[in-house]
Design an enzyme around this catalytic site. Structure first.
Site, PDB file in Angstrom:
ATOM      1  N   TRP A 139       1.034  -0.774   8.423  1.00 14.76           N
ATOM      2  CA  TRP A 139       2.380  -0.363   8.007  1.00 14.76           C
ATOM      3  C   TRP A 139       2.348   0.863   7.105  1.00 14.76           C
ATOM      4  O   TRP A 139       3.377   1.519   6.904  1.00 14.76           O
ATOM      5  CB  TRP A 139       3.105  -1.515   7.315  1.00 14.76           C
ATOM      6  CG  TRP A 139       2.632  -1.867   5.926  1.00 14.76           C
ATOM      7  CD1 TRP A 139       1.363  -2.158   5.528  1.00 14.76           C
ATOM      8  CD2 TRP A 139       3.446  -1.993   4.751  1.00 14.76           C
ATOM      9  NE1 TRP A 139       1.318  -2.449   4.181  1.00 14.76           N
ATOM     10  CE2 TRP A 139       2.581  -2.363   3.677  1.00 14.76           C
ATOM     11  CE3 TRP A 139       4.797  -1.840   4.485  1.00 14.76           C
ATOM     12  CZ2 TRP A 139       3.041  -2.564   2.374  1.00 14.76           C
ATOM     13  CZ3 TRP A 139       5.257  -2.050   3.188  1.00 14.76           C
ATOM     14  CH2 TRP A 139       4.377  -2.407   2.148  1.00 14.76           C
ATOM     15  N   ASP A 140       1.181   1.183   6.580  1.00 17.91           N
ATOM     16  CA  ASP A 140       1.013   2.361   5.737  1.00 17.91           C
ATOM     17  C   ASP A 140       1.636   3.600   6.385  1.00 17.91           C
ATOM     18  O   ASP A 140       2.322   4.396   5.732  1.00 17.91           O
ATOM     19  CB  ASP A 140      -0.470   2.674   5.498  1.00 17.91           C
ATOM     20  CG  ASP A 140      -1.284   1.492   5.048  1.00 17.91           C
ATOM     21  OD1 ASP A 140      -0.868   0.339   5.290  1.00 17.91           O
ATOM     22  OD2 ASP A 140      -2.364   1.705   4.469  1.00 17.91           O
ATOM     23  N   GLU A 174      -0.228  -9.940  -0.816  1.00 15.93           N
ATOM     24  CA  GLU A 174      -1.072 -10.793   0.026  1.00 15.93           C
ATOM     25  C   GLU A 174      -1.849 -11.849  -0.751  1.00 15.93           C
ATOM     26  O   GLU A 174      -2.639 -12.595  -0.157  1.00 15.93           O
ATOM     27  CB  GLU A 174      -2.031  -9.901   0.825  1.00 15.93           C
ATOM     28  CG  GLU A 174      -1.305  -9.049   1.842  1.00 15.93           C
ATOM     29  CD  GLU A 174      -2.120  -7.872   2.354  1.00 15.93           C
ATOM     30  OE1 GLU A 174      -1.746  -7.314   3.391  1.00 15.93           O
ATOM     31  OE2 GLU A 174      -3.116  -7.492   1.691  1.00 15.93           O
ATOM     32  N   LYS A 234      -0.314  -8.917  -5.946  1.00 11.54           N
ATOM     33  CA  LYS A 234      -1.327  -7.951  -5.532  1.00 11.54           C
ATOM     34  C   LYS A 234      -0.793  -6.517  -5.547  1.00 11.54           C
ATOM     35  O   LYS A 234      -1.459  -5.595  -5.990  1.00 11.54           O
ATOM     36  CB  LYS A 234      -1.835  -8.287  -4.127  1.00 11.54           C
ATOM     37  CG  LYS A 234      -2.906  -7.319  -3.620  1.00 11.54           C
ATOM     38  CD  LYS A 234      -3.411  -7.716  -2.237  1.00 11.54           C
ATOM     39  CE  LYS A 234      -4.497  -6.768  -1.760  1.00 11.54           C
ATOM     40  NZ  LYS A 234      -5.002  -7.133  -0.421  1.00 11.54           N
ATOM     41  N   GLN A 235       0.427  -6.343  -5.014  1.00  9.05           N
ATOM     42  CA  GLN A 235       0.999  -4.999  -4.922  1.00  9.05           C
ATOM     43  C   GLN A 235       2.511  -5.106  -4.910  1.00  9.05           C
ATOM     44  O   GLN A 235       3.073  -6.189  -4.823  1.00  9.05           O
ATOM     45  CB  GLN A 235       0.516  -4.293  -3.660  1.00  9.05           C
ATOM     46  CG  GLN A 235       0.946  -4.972  -2.372  1.00  9.05           C
ATOM     47  CD  GLN A 235       0.616  -4.148  -1.141  1.00  9.05           C
ATOM     48  OE1 GLN A 235       1.084  -3.020  -1.005  1.00  9.05           O
ATOM     49  NE2 GLN A 235      -0.193  -4.710  -0.269  1.00  9.05           N
TER      50      GLN A 235
END
Length: 772
Positions: A337-338, A476, A588-589
């Site tokens: 998806w980046d 994640e 995580k992000q």
């Protein structure tokens, strides 16, 4: 300029250090990271940066040439397709009187320069032995004008004594998955187990003081030359290569490829170099960002744009950009998806043709997305979490975690926000370009099929609402969760855009709408249920506070103060352990924060600030994607100092020498994130139906910012000056358009410039516009 001077000047890097990345000496611990950082690529070919091609004794040659789209499976059971590397075509073995010339006179004489302005890698080093001293200059490029072509030029200056030499142009082995069919002088052909083919043509020339040295007879692709050069003379080697790869659905290499490649390598090196430099000059004119007051930020943005420009191929809609682009083989060259979220903004606004090619890759893999959705029991299209060339999901089943545990990888089935991410990229491209042909022939179908997926995926339950259960969001650390806010809100948005594009086609292009409905077996009854389905999806937003719960049950998890773990050198899930991390609020992000960045309209006034303040201290930034998203949100919220800190932290991911962390390739999404922070964050660029909106909020140390954008086939040049508080917008090319600056609308005529004087607002450093 005479030929000798011109030939010498080609090896000279620019004197402007803002365009230059430099490294010196020999540092084995950081060698692989340096190979990634100084890699050169053009969207078709990528070449990592070995420290010296003439160092014939080194075992660590460059890892070959990476060729976009050249995927194949290895022989292991359950192996996923991986990007293959072609042969290393940069090896040169230099001998003097029978002994290899291998060691620089002094380690510090070895210099590597990445000239980002010209798109060149330049390597310099000195050698000495008992009877001669040499200075070697090397130039490498992969052409930005003709993507099949690579050029290597070596200039060996004899500083002292007489140089009796033997020079060999070698080709290192290709990937073991490439099976050789043919090798003859000037040409070689391979095939893969899956039937793809790769051809390379090569031509090498060696001269002394301009006089051609005859080549020893050889049945192979390389060559050997011998001769004597006296003090003051120059030995030059020029090697050109050209590659051709068969695509999907092609049987082998086209019959014309051999002649085409031979013609390509027959061009003069001067022509190849000049065409390449002209192509880079054109790209920089369209995408360069100039910063005054922060040299580190200036270099970071040039580095980002250099690799972003080198990652894309606007002429090939069958390939996309991997997580490490063409600079390394981490993640097996797979696409995530980046690309859709972190890279498409750069291409949409500076290189629309490249953006369209990347989205055509998603269109060409739509059948694979449909097959994945059907296999899991849903309608529409669920895109592969990790994608290669066919649209099949190639996410590995298992991995080794940072704590060395073998773990199941659930992303392939549970990280489903990818379909909404692709839809977001399609809609952004349509918004920025207005490309009707793309919308009618590809974009609308993607939007409708992804919307259809979410309608089937968001299941109505007894509470009268629709839920999306057993997913993974961007964070994640938490798997198999229910009603992830990012996933659900993006799904709702995706369905709404599906309804919108259906209405658009029905009213403006009824014939195309009728054929598309027939092709998709789609009717008004089905679409008529979509608006209510979107409204019924649970979002996790508290109506009173405006705070989104990241997923159902998140607020009940263990709160952990990450400040107590500041300075750690390993990911937080290693420190806390997998089980405790999964039962904690540690993220995580960017997850909800990513939602603030992508869909600010989902947050009412003040809710964006509240959500950012709540989730920012809970994020461990265990992904290279995270700091850029946080920096973008901080910049938009007027928290310029915090945003600038995130900017430099993101830049350090690939530019910092403190860690040997990028041996598998640069983090191309982080590079896209730097551009997003600068243009969408600090410059405050967003989109209106009739033009572009600007809400500049530069960091205190940035005295000015200048950049170019494209919008609906128009070219704009924008300058923000923090010293005199002005914004200048020049419509360089295209029809009249509107520019909105802090919600005030101004009209731009072709060739015209608007100069706006701003008044600073002390609370958040935002500007309020007033015409000067």
């Amino acid at each position: 300029m005479n030929d000798r001077v011109r030939q010498h000047q080609r090896y000279k890097a620019t004197n402007d250090h803002a365009w230059l990345l430099e490294a010196s000496g020999d540092d084995p611990l950081r060698e692989e990271s340096r190979q990634s950082r100084f890699a050169i690529s053009n969207g078709f070919l990528g070449v990592r940066a070995d420290r010296a091609a003439t160092n014939g004794e080194r075992a660590n040659w460059p890892s070959g040439t990476l060729i976009a789209g050249l995927f194949d499976r290895s022989f292991e059971a359950d192996a996923v397709p991986r990007l293959l590397s072609g042969p290393n075509w940069l090896q040169v073995r230099l001998s003097s009187r029978g002994s290899l010339v291998t060691r620089p006179a002094r380690a510090e004489t070895h210099q590597m320069h990445l000239d980002m302005k010209r798109g060149l890698l330049l390597v310099d080093h000195d050698y000495v032995d008992d009877v001669c001293a040499l200075r070697v200059h090397e130039l490498r490029l992969v052409s930005a004008a003709q993507r099949a072509i690579g050029l290597q030029a070596c200039r060996i200056e004899v500083l002292e004594g007489n140089f009796d030499f033997q020079l060999e142009a070698l080709f290192g082995p290709a990937d073991v998955a490439l099976i050789m069919d043919l090798e003859e002088p000037g040409q070689i052909v391979w095939h893969t187990r899956s039937g793809k083919a790769l051809m390379m043509a090569a031509q090498t020339c060696v001269s002394i003081a301009g006089a051609i040295v005859p080549q020893a007879a050889s049945a192979h692709l390389g060559g050997s030359w011998a001769g004597r050069a006296s003090e003051g003379q120059v030995v030059e080697l020029e090697r050109q290569v050209a590659f051709c790869r068969s695509g999907l659905g092609m049987e082998g290499i086209p019959a014309t490829a051999s002649a085409d490649l031979r013609a390509a390598v027959a061009q003069s090196s001067d022509d190849v170099l000049l065409d390449h430099e002209a192509a880079w000059a054109e790209r920089w004119l369209a995408c360069d960002i100039e910063i005054e007051g922060d040299p580190a930020a200036q270099k970071a943005l040039r580095f980002a744009a250099f690799h972003l420009n080198g990652a894309a191929n606007p002429d090939d809609g069958r390939v996309s950009i991997a997580a490490r682009a063409l600079t390394g083989l981490d993640y097996a060259g797979h696409v995530f998806w980046d690309t859709d979220i972190f890279l498409l903004p750069f291409y949409c606004l500076t290189w629309p043709k490249a953006a369209r090619a990347l989205l055509m890759y998603r269109f060409h893999t739509l059948d694979g997305a449909r097959a994945k959705a059907a296999r899991l029991g849903w309608k529409g299209a669920l895109y592969a979490w990790e994608s290669a060339d066919t649209g099949e999901d190639v996410t590995p089943a298992h991995s080794v975690a940072p704590d060395r545990r073998v773990t199941d990888i659930l992303c392939g089935t549970q990280e489903q926000h990818i379909s909404a991410d692709v839809a977001y990229a399609v809609w952004q491209y349509w918004t920025v370009t207005g490309n009707e042909a793309f919308l009618l022939n590809a974009g609308a179908e993607i939007l409708l099929e992804t919307a259809r997926f979410w309608v089937s995926r968001a299941v109505p339950e007894g509470d009268g609402q629709r839920h999306i259960r057993r997913v993974i969001g961007p964070d994640e650390y938490h798997e198999t969760i229910d009603d992830n806010a990012f996933t659900n809100v993006m799904a709702r948005w995706n369905i709404e855009r599906g309804v919108e594009v259906a209405e658009l086609l029905r009213s403006h292009w009824p014939d195309r709408w009728a054929s598309l409905c027939e092709h998709l077996s789609l009717d008004d009854t089905e679409i008529g249920r979509w608006p209510e389905a979107a409204r019924a999806i649970v979002t996790g937003k508290d109506a009173h506070s405006g705070l989104f719960e990241q997923f159902e049950g998140y607020f009940a998890l263990e709160p952990i103060d990450l400040a107590h773990y500041a300075g750690r050198s390993v990911p937080i899930d290693v420190v806390l352990g997998h089980e405790r991390t999964a039962k904690s609020q540690v993220i995580k992000q960017a997850d909800v924060v990513a939602l603030v960045a992508l869909l600010p309209e989902a947050f009412t006034a003040g809710d964006d600030v509240f959500n950012f303040a709540f989730y920012e201290p809970r994020c461990s930034h265990g992904s290279s994607l995270s700091t850029a998203m946080h920096g973008l949100v901080a910049a938009r919220l007027g928290q310029a100092d915090k945003a600038l800190d995130y900017f430099h932290r993101t830049a350090a991911i690939d530019l910092c020498n403190d860690k040997a962390a990028i041996g598998g390739g640069i983090h191309i999404a982080a590079q896209g994130g730097l551009w997003m922070m600068a243009v969408l964050g600090f410059a405050g660029v967003s989109f209106q139906p009739d033009g572009i909106s600007l809400k500049p909020q530069l960091p205190p140390c940035w005295s000015s910012m200048r950049f170019a954008l494209q919008w609906h086939d128009r070219s704009l040049r924008i300058a923000i000056n923090a010293v005199d508080r002005s914004v200048s917008v020049h419509l360089e090319r295209g029809e009249p358009m509107a520019i909105h600056i802090d919600d005030v609308r101004y009209w731009l005529q072709p060739g015209g410039t608007r100069q706006i004087t701003m008044k600073a607002t002390p609370l958040n450093r935002r500007f309020v516009a007033g015409v000067s």
